[in-house]
Write a protein that holds these residues in place. Structure first.
Motif, PDB file in Angstrom:
ATOM      1  N   LEU A 125       1.083 -14.882  39.329  1.00  0.00           N
ATOM      2  CA  LEU A 125       1.235 -15.080  37.875  1.00  0.00           C
ATOM      3  C   LEU A 125       1.313 -16.614  37.252  1.00  0.00           C
ATOM      4  CD1 LEU A 125       1.327 -13.451  35.259  1.00  0.00           C
ATOM      5  CD2 LEU A 125       3.783 -13.428  35.349  1.00  0.00           C
ATOM      6  N   ARG A 126       2.198 -17.144  37.867  1.00  0.00           N
ATOM      7  CA  ARG A 126       2.094 -18.633  37.897  1.00  0.00           C
ATOM      8  C   ARG A 126       0.694 -19.206  38.049  1.00  0.00           C
ATOM      9  NH1 ARG A 126       5.604 -20.500  41.410  1.00  0.00           N
ATOM     10  NH2 ARG A 126       7.318 -19.289  40.417  1.00  0.00           N
ATOM     11  N   GLU A 127       0.258 -19.108  39.025  1.00  0.00           N
ATOM     12  CA  GLU A 127      -1.258 -19.503  39.412  1.00  0.00           C
ATOM     13  C   GLU A 127      -2.122 -19.117  38.266  1.00  0.00           C
ATOM     14  OE1 GLU A 127      -2.109 -18.528  43.238  1.00  0.00           O
ATOM     15  OE2 GLU A 127      -0.804 -19.850  44.333  1.00  0.00           O
ATOM     16  N   PHE A 128      -2.183 -17.955  37.938  1.00  0.00           N
ATOM     17  CA  PHE A 128      -3.052 -17.421  37.048  1.00  0.00           C
ATOM     18  C   PHE A 128      -3.028 -18.060  35.421  1.00  0.00           C
ATOM     19  CE2 PHE A 128      -3.919 -14.470  33.214  1.00  0.00           C
ATOM     20  CZ  PHE A 128      -5.296 -14.281  33.527  1.00  0.00           C
ATOM     21  N   LEU A 129      -1.563 -18.427  35.370  1.00  0.00           N
ATOM     22  CA  LEU A 129      -1.526 -18.993  34.030  1.00  0.00           C
ATOM     23  C   LEU A 129      -1.907 -20.285  33.996  1.00  0.00           C
ATOM     24  CD1 LEU A 129       2.051 -17.566  32.967  1.00  0.00           C
ATOM     25  CD2 LEU A 129      -0.330 -16.952  31.960  1.00  0.00           C
ATOM     26  N   SER A 130      -1.775 -21.085  35.267  1.00  0.00           N
ATOM     27  CA  SER A 130      -2.163 -22.425  35.227  1.00  0.00           C
ATOM     28  C   SER A 130      -3.722 -22.504  35.158  1.00  0.00           C
ATOM     29  CB  SER A 130      -1.480 -23.298  36.434  1.00  0.00           C
ATOM     30  OG  SER A 130      -2.011 -22.926  37.828  1.00  0.00           O
ATOM     31  N   ASN A 131      -4.247 -21.693  35.961  1.00  0.00           N
ATOM     32  CA  ASN A 131      -5.737 -21.834  36.019  1.00  0.00           C
ATOM     33  C   ASN A 131      -6.181 -21.394  34.736  1.00  0.00           C
ATOM     34  OD1 ASN A 131      -6.067 -22.293  38.640  1.00  0.00           O
ATOM     35  ND2 ASN A 131      -6.249 -20.097  39.233  1.00  0.00           N
ATOM     36  N   HIS A 132      -5.617 -20.515  33.871  1.00  0.00           N
ATOM     37  CA  HIS A 132      -6.063 -20.098  32.507  1.00  0.00           C
ATOM     38  C   HIS A 132      -5.814 -21.397  31.651  1.00  0.00           C
ATOM     39  CE1 HIS A 132      -6.810 -17.956  29.005  1.00  0.00           C
ATOM     40  NE2 HIS A 132      -5.593 -18.395  28.301  1.00  0.00           N
ATOM     41  N   LYS A 133      -4.894 -22.186  31.833  1.00  0.00           N
ATOM     42  CA  LYS A 133      -4.589 -23.321  30.978  1.00  0.00           C
ATOM     43  C   LYS A 133      -5.603 -24.489  31.153  1.00  0.00           C
ATOM     44  CE  LYS A 133       0.145 -22.774  29.929  1.00  0.00           C
ATOM     45  NZ  LYS A 133       1.518 -23.287  30.216  1.00  0.00           N
ATOM     46  N   GLU A 134      -5.864 -24.622  32.574  1.00  0.00           N
ATOM     47  CA  GLU A 134      -6.824 -25.653  32.882  1.00  0.00           C
ATOM     48  C   GLU A 134      -8.421 -25.265  32.423  1.00  0.00           C
ATOM     49  OE1 GLU A 134      -8.670 -28.887  34.834  1.00  0.00           O
ATOM     50  OE2 GLU A 134      -6.436 -28.151  34.583  1.00  0.00           O
ATOM     51  N   ILE A 135      -8.857 -23.951  32.484  1.00  0.00           N
ATOM     52  CA  ILE A 135     -10.069 -23.459  31.608  1.00  0.00           C
ATOM     53  C   ILE A 135      -9.934 -23.788  30.089  1.00  0.00           C
ATOM     54  CG2 ILE A 135     -11.574 -21.579  31.420  1.00  0.00           C
ATOM     55  CD1 ILE A 135     -10.570 -20.503  33.973  1.00  0.00           C
ATOM     56  N   GLU A 136      -8.972 -23.631  29.627  1.00  0.00           N
ATOM     57  CA  GLU A 136      -8.785 -23.763  28.291  1.00  0.00           C
ATOM     58  C   GLU A 136      -8.918 -25.196  27.878  1.00  0.00           C
ATOM     59  OE1 GLU A 136      -5.218 -23.132  24.795  1.00  0.00           O
ATOM     60  OE2 GLU A 136      -5.555 -21.786  26.369  1.00  0.00           O
ATOM     61  N   ARG A 137      -8.340 -26.001  28.709  1.00  0.00           N
ATOM     62  CA  ARG A 137      -8.593 -27.660  28.328  1.00  0.00           C
ATOM     63  C   ARG A 137      -9.820 -28.018  28.743  1.00  0.00           C
ATOM     64  NH1 ARG A 137      -8.813 -31.509  31.555  1.00  0.00           N
ATOM     65  NH2 ARG A 137      -8.622 -30.489  33.572  1.00  0.00           N
ATOM     66  N   LYS A 138     -10.597 -27.452  29.650  1.00  0.00           N
ATOM     67  CA  LYS A 138     -11.915 -27.744  29.851  1.00  0.00           C
ATOM     68  C   LYS A 138     -13.027 -27.309  28.906  1.00  0.00           C
ATOM     69  CE  LYS A 138     -11.645 -28.234  34.967  1.00  0.00           C
ATOM     70  NZ  LYS A 138     -12.162 -27.881  36.351  1.00  0.00           N
ATOM     71  N   ILE A 139     -12.582 -26.355  28.301  1.00  0.00           N
ATOM     72  CA  ILE A 139     -13.609 -25.825  27.176  1.00  0.00           C
ATOM     73  C   ILE A 139     -13.099 -26.879  25.857  1.00  0.00           C
ATOM     74  CG2 ILE A 139     -13.687 -23.879  25.628  1.00  0.00           C
ATOM     75  CD1 ILE A 139     -13.401 -22.032  27.898  1.00  0.00           C
ATOM     76  N   PHE A 140     -11.883 -27.074  25.741  1.00  0.00           N
ATOM     77  CA  PHE A 140     -11.699 -27.789  24.851  1.00  0.00           C
ATOM     78  C   PHE A 140     -12.335 -29.263  24.702  1.00  0.00           C
ATOM     79  CE2 PHE A 140      -8.893 -31.098  22.669  1.00  0.00           C
ATOM     80  CZ  PHE A 140      -9.134 -30.502  21.240  1.00  0.00           C
TER      81      PHE A 140
END
Length: 181
Positions: A125-140
């Motif tokens: 779950l922690r890895e999923f959330l960190s990956n999600h934040k990384e994708i969100e950052r890249k899109i931004f």
């Protein structure tokens, strides 16, 4: 009592069962005592009895008791926890560290084996959330970097969407086929 999720020391706990049991309460990822008791193969009363006997092993960042409001919210949002509405006491919530300590306190083969699976679920779950934040950052970053270049494209898409909406509301003209016979 043998856990319905364990057979002959072979782990058969569905990962989805553990994943579903991880809730976010007070901004923390936790598991409730009733879910942990079921997964560890003990009664909830036995689990809580062991916690009370070893209270010094469970500081506030390892475990806390839900308020009445939190209990009602959990019951309303989690179908598998509906049985809690008949309980006169509020459940305890255990953080990742609390679940590990709980396995040590229970000290049964099932609890020890299951604690590994629970820790893995928390890590996943922690890895999923960190990956999600990384994708969100890249899109931004892409949006801010290329926003001016694609501004015309976005405006054209919005204009087409407006026209489509206007076209749907406009009465049609021209030849219509009468299908009634």
């Amino acid at each position: 009592m043998r856990s319905p999720y364990m057979m002959k020391n072979k782990s058969i706990i569905p990962v989805e069962k553990i994943d579903r049991a991880i809730l976010v309460i007070r901004g923390q990822k936790v598991m409730l005592d009733s879910d942990l008791a079921e997964i560890y193969g003990v009664r909830t009363s036995r689990l809580n009895e062991q916690v009370k006997r070893n209270r010094e092993r469970f500081p506030e960042d390892f475990m806390f008791q839900l308020t009445n409001e939190e209990k009602q919210e959990v019951i309303a949002n989690c179908d598998h926890l509906e049985k809690l509405k008949f309980s006169s006491t509020n459940p305890y919530a255990f953080t990742e560290h609390g679940t590990i300590m709980l396995a040590n306190v229970l000290n049964t083969p099932t609890a020890i084996e299951t604690s590994v699976l629970i820790v893995r679920a928390f890590v996943k779950l922690r890895e999923f959330l960190s990956n999600h934040k990384e994708i969100e950052r890249k899109i931004f970053e892409l949006e801010s970097k290329y926003d001016s270049q694609f501004k015309l494209v976005f405006e054209a898409i919005r204009e087409l969407m407006k026209r489509e909406l206007l076209d749907k509301n406009r009465p049609r003209i021209g030849f219509k086929i009468n299908k009634e016979k």
